[in-house]
Write an enzyme that holds these catalytic residues in place. Structure first.
Site, PDB file in Angstrom:
ATOM      1  N   ASP A   1     -51.130 -39.109  26.520  1.00  6.02           N
ATOM      2  CA  ASP A   1     -51.188 -37.814  26.401  1.00  6.02           C
ATOM      3  C   ASP A   1     -52.128 -36.815  25.598  1.00  6.02           C
ATOM      4  O   ASP A   1     -52.116 -35.760  25.895  1.00  6.02           O
ATOM      5  CB  ASP A   1     -49.564 -37.325  25.505  1.00  6.02           C
ATOM      6  CG  ASP A   1     -48.435 -37.696  26.376  1.00  6.02           C
ATOM      7  OD1 ASP A   1     -48.477 -38.184  27.623  1.00  6.02           O
ATOM      8  OD2 ASP A   1     -47.396 -37.878  25.840  1.00  6.02           O
TER       9      ASP A   1
ATOM     10  N   ASP B   1     -42.032 -35.631  23.437  1.00  9.55           N
ATOM     11  CA  ASP B   1     -40.803 -36.506  23.238  1.00  9.55           C
ATOM     12  C   ASP B   1     -41.241 -37.753  22.391  1.00  9.55           C
ATOM     13  O   ASP B   1     -41.262 -39.190  22.935  1.00  9.55           O
ATOM     14  CB  ASP B   1     -40.428 -37.177  24.591  1.00  9.55           C
ATOM     15  CG  ASP B   1     -41.361 -37.488  25.534  1.00  9.55           C
ATOM     16  OD1 ASP B   1     -42.630 -37.491  25.210  1.00  9.55           O
ATOM     17  OD2 ASP B   1     -41.075 -38.242  26.695  1.00  9.55           O
TER      18      ASP B   1
END
Length: 338
Positions: free
Chosen positions: A250, A13
């Site tokens: 991430d 995302d």
């Protein structure tokens, strides 16, 4: 695919830290990035697609198919994290946006096709490591719609949840909180399908950090490539949070795929809280060690066992990220030695 590379697919995302992860996955020689799928989360899904293509263009990897996926959670209204990632979702860097077009397939269809192809090859080395770095909406839809695609998976390494802390709320991490039903579906399906799952959550997420000085050196390369973009992303975070270093976030989950010995994990039962005024979206990590407690729990044991990351060699992962983006990989950083 070279014999020494591992096939991976990222579900993102994008997102500043997703961008950091994409740069690593696209450039590290141990990984074969087969596809990237996009979901609404840190930014609306159309911005996520644009950001993802922009990052891959900077990495010189527009050969990787990118597909648009779910625009919203299964049940919740969509939210975003512009307060963390900037209005465009990627640090408002004024970096030129890619004009490349995404794959015409829906993200779930692209996931299905890549995994079924891997399963059909009959080669265990062709099995895919799926790395979701976002709300798990696309993955939940895949595993419920085409569970046979799981035959193409080696493992799932997802960024989400935590054993001890939250960020979206005091209890819940953002990716799971954004779509807790999807996270619950994925864990349930993983138990049914016998999937190996690793949770790279907030217990380790913030620890690998790159200094402002390292980021400045990356930017000064001026190559408009992965090093400069990575340095600008770290610099944006340092400015936003008034700090001398910033997490690669991430990207740590991708590091855990490349160099799994850099994290300490425990295999533990995990559930997702779907109710609760203060605890919705929390990952309930069961760390009890007495069978008597387990046997008398009215809820029973959680059906899904997950390798939960509890500690990380932060400096090792930060150096792995910097060295990959600058082309200065050391053998020990790739897990080949030491």
């Amino acid at each position: 695919m070279a014999a020494s590379t591992r096939p991976v697919v990222l579900d993102v995302d994008t997102g500043v830290d997703d961008a950091c992860a994409l740069l690593l996955a696209a450039r590290h020689p141990a990984l074969d990035l087969r596809a990237v799928t996009c979901v609404g989360g840190n930014a609306p899904v159309d911005a996520v697609v644009t950001n993802t293509l922009t990052v891959l263009e900077a990495a010189g990897r527009l050969d990787v198919p990118v597909a648009r996926g779910a625009a919203r959670p299964l049940l919740e209204h969509p939210v975003n994290a512009a307060h963390v990632h900037g209005a465009d979702g990627m640090g408002d860097l004024d970096w030129p946006k890619s004009q490349a077009a995404p794959d015409p397939r829906h993200a779930v269809e692209l996931l299905r096709d890549v995994l079924l192809e891997a399963a059909a090859s009959g080669d265990p080395d062709d099995l895919v490591t799926l790395v979701p770095l976002a709300p798990l909406t696309n993955v939940a839809l895949l595993l419920r719609t085409w569970p046979e695609a799981a035959a193409g998976l080696r493992e799932v390494v997802f960024m989400g949840g935590a054993a001890h802390v939250g960020n979206a709320t005091a209890s819940a991490e953002f990716n799971v909180f954004h779509d807790p039903e999807a996270a619950a579906v994925v864990l349930d399906a993983a138990g049914e399908l016998g999937l190996n799952v690793t949770m790279y959550g907030l217990d380790v997420f913030y620890d690998p950090r790159v200094t402002r000085e390292d980021a400045r050196a990356m930017v000064e390369r001026g190559d408009r490539g992965p090093a400069e973009l990575g340095g600008r992303l770290v610099g944006f975070q340092c400015e936003r949070f008034d700090s001398t270093a910033a997490t690669i976030g991430d990207a740590g989950a991708v590091c855990a795929v490349i160099d799994p010995s850099g994290v300490r994990t425990e295999r533990l039962p995990v559930r997702v809280e779907l109710a609760g005024t203060w605890s919705r979206g929390r990952t309930i990590v069961d760390r009890r060690d007495w069978s008597g407690d387990m046997a008398h729990d009215p809820h029973g044991a959680a059906p899904s066992l997950v390798d939960v990351c509890l500690d990380v060699d932060a400096e090792r992962y930060a150096r792995l990220w910097v060295d990959t983006l600058t082309g200065a990989l050391m053998p020990s950083a790739t897990g080949e030695e030491g």
